[in-house]
Design a protein around this motif. Structure first.
Motif, PDB file in Angstrom:
ATOM      1  N   PRO A 148       0.668  -1.133  -0.031  1.00 12.13           N
ATOM      2  CA  PRO A 148       0.078  -0.032   0.034  1.00 12.13           C
ATOM      3  C   PRO A 148       0.761   1.316  -0.081  1.00 12.13           C
ATOM      4  CG  PRO A 148      -0.207  -1.097   2.297  1.00 12.13           C
ATOM      5  CD  PRO A 148       0.548  -2.108   1.283  1.00 12.13           C
ATOM      6  N   ASP A 149       2.085   1.139   0.340  1.00 13.56           N
ATOM      7  CA  ASP A 149       3.063   2.298   0.413  1.00 13.56           C
ATOM      8  C   ASP A 149       3.751   2.794  -0.715  1.00 13.56           C
ATOM      9  OD1 ASP A 149       2.135   3.004   3.211  1.00 13.56           O
ATOM     10  OD2 ASP A 149       3.827   1.483   3.655  1.00 13.56           O
ATOM     11  N   THR A 150       4.221   1.640  -1.212  1.00 16.11           N
ATOM     12  CA  THR A 150       4.883   1.956  -2.605  1.00 16.11           C
ATOM     13  C   THR A 150       4.311   1.426  -3.817  1.00 16.11           C
ATOM     14  OG1 THR A 150       5.906  -0.548  -2.356  1.00 16.11           O
ATOM     15  CG2 THR A 150       7.123   1.071  -1.379  1.00 16.11           C
ATOM     16  N   ASN A 151       3.203   0.688  -3.851  1.00 18.96           N
ATOM     17  CA  ASN A 151       2.517   0.301  -4.894  1.00 18.96           C
ATOM     18  C   ASN A 151       3.206  -0.621  -5.677  1.00 18.96           C
ATOM     19  OD1 ASN A 151       0.065   0.232  -6.371  1.00 18.96           O
ATOM     20  ND2 ASN A 151       0.786   1.368  -8.157  1.00 18.96           N
ATOM     21  N   ASP A 152       4.007  -1.362  -4.876  1.00 21.07           N
ATOM     22  CA  ASP A 152       4.707  -2.620  -5.699  1.00 21.07           C
ATOM     23  C   ASP A 152       4.112  -3.708  -5.459  1.00 21.07           C
ATOM     24  OD1 ASP A 152       6.761  -0.623  -5.831  1.00 21.07           O
ATOM     25  OD2 ASP A 152       8.187  -1.650  -4.340  1.00 21.07           O
ATOM     26  N   VAL A 153       4.050  -4.509  -6.569  1.00 22.61           N
ATOM     27  CA  VAL A 153       3.398  -5.989  -6.779  1.00 22.61           C
ATOM     28  C   VAL A 153       4.386  -6.998  -5.943  1.00 22.61           C
ATOM     29  CG1 VAL A 153       2.629  -7.827  -8.232  1.00 22.61           C
ATOM     30  CG2 VAL A 153       2.255  -5.375  -8.642  1.00 22.61           C
ATOM     31  N   TRP A 154       3.976  -7.788  -5.154  1.00 20.10           N
ATOM     32  CA  TRP A 154       4.790  -8.664  -4.307  1.00 20.10           C
ATOM     33  C   TRP A 154       4.110 -10.025  -4.542  1.00 20.10           C
ATOM     34  CZ3 TRP A 154       9.439  -8.265  -1.878  1.00 20.10           C
ATOM     35  CH2 TRP A 154       9.808  -6.900  -1.680  1.00 20.10           C
ATOM     36  N   ILE A 273      -1.371 -12.440 -12.961  1.00 19.35           N
ATOM     37  CA  ILE A 273      -2.624 -11.818 -13.199  1.00 19.35           C
ATOM     38  C   ILE A 273      -2.594 -10.635 -12.446  1.00 19.35           C
ATOM     39  CG2 ILE A 273      -5.014 -12.064 -12.537  1.00 19.35           C
ATOM     40  CD1 ILE A 273      -4.635 -15.255 -12.776  1.00 19.35           C
ATOM     41  N   ALA A 274      -2.017 -10.631 -11.341  1.00 20.15           N
ATOM     42  CA  ALA A 274      -1.931  -9.217 -10.671  1.00 20.15           C
ATOM     43  C   ALA A 274      -1.218  -8.155 -11.427  1.00 20.15           C
ATOM     44  CB  ALA A 274      -1.447  -9.589  -9.063  1.00 20.15           C
TER      45      ALA A 274
END
Lengths: 300, 605
Positions: A148-154, A273-274
């Protein structure tokens, strides 16, 4: 025939990103060389102070483009770049080996290459007896979230059996993986190292899109490996990427389709997909086939 | 006849997607090769299976779009290079996804196929072809001789325009240049040319040769000329004929490419890729209901009897867990089905699990999948062995009665009893000698095994009556076989004085029709929860929907895995697992099929 994929980029999301031009130590002269980014030819050289400078070749005034030197690479931007590049804190750890392992041209879009990098299911078939081996073909359930902070996909809790996971491996192991997508065309993986069970090797793919369907793929590593030479690390990494290249170049279409009905996902593709949804949400249109308005109604 | 006018107006042409076009020659399809072809802008993967069936498929794997033509043709299936997905000959249905041995979705992933017909040494296909491939009387009546194909960087209509002006000589006068050409249009993409030699006297002693030229529209700017002569030239003339046509067509290619270069480049053809169905576009839910914690690889698959295949399964990870004689496995199949198979293993042998699978004529996909799709090397997910058919090992005499494939648990039981020195006999009923399976195990058991082959139902009954005549103390009988035989054996045993507790049986399946129309309440005594079971839902489903982890296996009231103790309430038993005495006791229920006879049941969970 391929005119529509070779034209200049009009995607503001991609224009405003930092893109990796090439490793800093490969700019060695004050004589200009050229490289292509997003369909534009760029020139680069060392200035009088020995610092890199980059400009649009077509620009008669040679106005310098913004640059950033980070993670061994020179990054540049054709639009308005963010203040900072995504963070890789491991890069600054004193006992790390930071290596750029080569740049390979691939006739595929950047997001197809990123998606391949996120994929464990192909290990036994494409990287046979190195990153995977039959019958250890199962991709077990893993977790995916957006930071939620960096908007990175993990993608976390990824596990895969690997016969020879790294240059430092002497036997097969269950490798733990973390995947992180901090940039539309850059992807990082963190994986178990045989040398230290509490820390992870960092391997990243930084794509420089030269056209919508072509990239220069840079491989960056930050390893806990005191023994192997840079040459050995590069050879290992280039072997892996050399196995991926013919697969990537045989994907059709070359641009990544974002419409969920374009291809058939399985549970192993959770992170892919994400990533596709994340690209859609960012509004990326370069290197992808966006969801068309007519098909949008059936994609939710 | 050779009117070098402008190109045919494309709007007057037949819609090329409705026509048959050649896409390959048979020489392009050697044994276990995959040929990469293209028609009307669409790439196709063309491959011949070992049964000679020719497959023309969209050249991309439905998973990630990788070209199937870089995959592997093993004679029956095509394997994608990227993730090892396998697609079946003929249907193009996906049969195996190595990444998910456990929760294969029960859905059909099917690649796009196109019609394929072999004719004149060529493979014919089309997007949506109507009728039959071009029928050319001269070829059908003759002995077609296919020339080497010739790619041209020119639109098909430019090539056809050149073909209308094309000249060649009949076989008898290859060196002359005086032949008279006549052209017959076959369709908008094919033309037949006849070359007739003029004799010096111009009498009726003429010699003529006919060739049909099919032009494959590869893309808007590329074509392939596929020429077929109506007659095979005599052996001594073949080389000359081939040279002659190669020279003539070589000139034609140069002329066509020169003409094409004068035209504005045409828009490329767009071959639409079909969307996958909505059901396939969403990620399948993980299968959580039926646990399959073990991963095994098929180490050996062999035919042990007619229609019966043996599978030897070795662990991919940890050592296999131990088991009891009579135990079965849930086997999760690549097509999403789950089936139960009894272990044939002897005691303590956990190096591998060995099962036997009979191909059922009315198979709904379970035995068919194992027989036809699963192969050595494949990974399967299985449950831990469960035993709902336990063997007493304190008997003075044990009678094992097997019908057909029902022999599998009996073999495990017999191998357990033999080293203990307990008296036992295994009676194996089969329709014919070739149906007798697992010879290698039976021979180890020696005289204890008696086979009864080819008996009618009445004869089987008489034999069973003889075998079960006279119950003695601490005798036990175990029966596994088809339903009618099992019913007969139970009736005979009861009539012969065998008490219910001494008669043990295992049904293959529950053939009774399940009535799930009732609605009732269930109370869970230990957790103080009340639940409503509506019509159409089983107790098992309702328990799972409420988050209670319930083991199950066959889910049709045959295996006994989903049993739950009952404290209160009358039960509507619909299973075939419980014996009559157990039913009468009314203290347990098979939650997958059985229901409350009244409006409430209190369960001990």
């Amino acid at each position: 025939m391929t005119a529509n994929v070779a034209t200049t980029c009009t995607d503001p999301v991609i224009l405003d990103q930092w893109h990796p031009l090439l490793p800093l130590d490969e700019i060695t002269t004050d004589q200009p060389n050229t490289a292509v980014l997003l369909g534009e030819q760029l020139s680069y050289r060392l200035d009088a102070n020995g610092d890199p400078v980059v400009w649009l070749t077509a620009d008669a005034d040679a106005t310098p483009l913004p640059i950033l030197v980070e993670y061994l690479y020179v990054w540049t931007c054709l639009g308005s770049p963010p203040d900072r590049l995504f963070a890789i804190p491991e890069f600054s750890e004193p006992d790390r080996r930071n290596v750029h392992a080569g740049t390979i041209g691939v006739h595929v879009s950047a997001p197809r290459a990123v998606e391949n990098f996120l994929d464990m299911g192909h290990f036994p078939f494409v990287h046979t007896d190195v990153l995977g081996a039959e019958p250890h073909t199962e991709v077990v359930e893993y977790d995916v979230h957006i930071d939620p902070d960096t908007n990175d996909v993990w993608a976390t809790e990824c596990v895969f059996y690997q016969p020879r996971a790294a240059t430092t491996s002497t036997e097969g192991q269950m490798s733990d993986y973390l995947y992180r997508v901090p940039h539309p065309f850059c992807v990082i993986l963190y994986k178990t190292t045989p040398l230290d069970k509490d820390r992870m090797d960092v391997i990243a793919l930084f794509c420089r899109p030269t056209a919508q369907d072509r990239i220069e793929a840079h491989m960056f590593l930050s390893l806990l490996d005191p023994d192997n030479t840079d040459a050995a690390i590069r050879k290992f990494q280039q072997t892996i990427f050399g196995q991926d290249k013919p697969i990537l170049e045989n994907q059709h279409p070359k641009l990544l389709p974002l419409d969920s009905r374009a291809e058939t996902p399985i549970r192993a593709d959770k992170v892919a997909i994400a990533y596709r949804r994340w690209l859609s949400d960012l509004g990326v249109t370069y290197g992808v086939i966006p969801v068309s308005p007519t098909s949008a109604s059936v994609t939710s | 006849m050779t009117d070098p006018t402008t190109l045919t107006d494309p709007t007057t042409l037949t819609d090329p997607t409705t026509l048959w076009h050649p896409v390959a020659t048979m020489l392009d399809l050697p044994h276990r090769h995959i040929f990469h072809g293209q028609l009307l802008g669409r790439e196709v993967a063309i491959w011949r299976a070992d049964d000679e069936f020719i497959n023309v498929w969209e050249n991309r794997c439905l998973h990630r779009g990788v070209r199937l033509s870089i995959g592997t043709n093993d004679g029956t299936e095509l394997t994608c290079r990227y993730h090892g997905w396998r697609y079946s000959n003929r249907s193009a249905g996906c049969t195996y996804i190595p990444a998910h041995p456990a929760d294969a979705p029960a859905r059909t992933i099917c690649n796009r196929t196109f019609a394929a017909v072999e004719k004149y040494g060529l493979v014919w296909s089309g997007e949506d072809p109507i009728g039959k491939p071009p029928i050319v009387a001269a070829l059908d009546d003759g002995t077609p001789f296919t020339l080497r194909n010739l790619p041209v960087n020119a639109p098909s209509q430019v090539v056809l325009d050149q073909l209308r002006q094309h000249r060649f000589q009949p076989v008898a006068s290859l060196d002359a240049n005086t032949a008279r050409m006549t052209a017959t249009e076959v369709n908008d993409y094919a033309i037949a040319l006849t070359s007739t030699a003029l004799t010096s006297t111009e009498t009726d002693t003429t010699e003529s040769s006919t060739a049909v030229f099919f032009v494959q529209p590869v893309d808007s700017d590329r074509s392939i000329i596929r020429a077929v002569l109506t007659e095979v030239p005599a052996q001594v003339e073949q080389l000359g004929v081939l040279r002659h046509h190669a020279t003539a067509l070589g000139k034609l290619v140069i002329a066509a490419e020169t003409a094409a270069a004068q035209l504005p480049p045409p828009e490329p053809m767009v071959a639409t890729i079909n969307q996958v169905s909505l059901a396939l576009s969403v990620m399948p839910e993980p299968m959580l209901d039926r646990q399959a914690p073990l991963r095994v690889q098929v180490a050996r698959k062999w035919i042990t009897a007619q229609d019966i295949v043996g599978f030897e399964l070795v662990s991919v990870g940890d050592p296999l867990p131990t088991f009891q004689p009579g135990a079965h496995l849930d086997v999760h199949l690549p097509n999403g089905l789950v089936r139960q198979y009894s272990l044939t293993n002897g005691p303590g042998d956990t190096s591998s699990y060995r099962i036997g699978v009979k191909l059922e004529a009315d198979s709904t996909g379970g035995s068919q999948c194992l027989h036809n799709t699963v192969r050595e090397g494949d990974v399967l997910a299985i449950s831990e062995p469960r035993n709902n058919f336990p063997l007493r090992r304190d008997s003075l005499r044990t009678v094992l009665v097997a019908g057909g494939i029902g022999v599998t648990p009996m073999l495990a039981m017999a191998q357990a009893l033999k080293p203990m020195g307990l008296a036992f006999e295994l009676h194996y009923f089969a329709q014919a000698d070739e149906h007798l399976a697992f010879e290698e195990i039976r021979s180890e058991l020696g005289d204890a095994v008696t086979t009864h082959v080819g008996l009618s139902p009445d004869e089987t009954g008489a034999e069973l009556a003889r075998l079960l005549d006279g119950y003695g103390h601490a005798n036990q009988v175990y029966i596994c076989g088809p339903g009618p035989m099992l019913e007969t054996a139970r009736t005979i045993a009861t009539a012969a004085g065998w008490p219910d507790q001494a008669v043990h049986f295992e049904y293959f399946k529950n053939t009774t029709e399940i009535d799930n129309s009732s609605s009732f309440e269930i109370a869970l005594a230990r957790s103080a929860v009340n639940l409503h079971v509506p019509p159409g839902k089983s107790i098992l489903q309702i328990l799972r929907d409420s988050g209670i982890a319930m083991p199950s296996s066959c889910e049709q009231g045959a295996c006994g895995t989903c049993v739950v103790p009952v404290i209160e309430g009358k039960i509507d038993h619909q299973d075939v697992h419980l014996k009559q005495s157990e039913r009468d006791a009314g203290d347990q229920i098979m939650t997958c099929v059985s229901r409350a006879a009244g409006d409430r049941l209190v369960l001990d969970i």
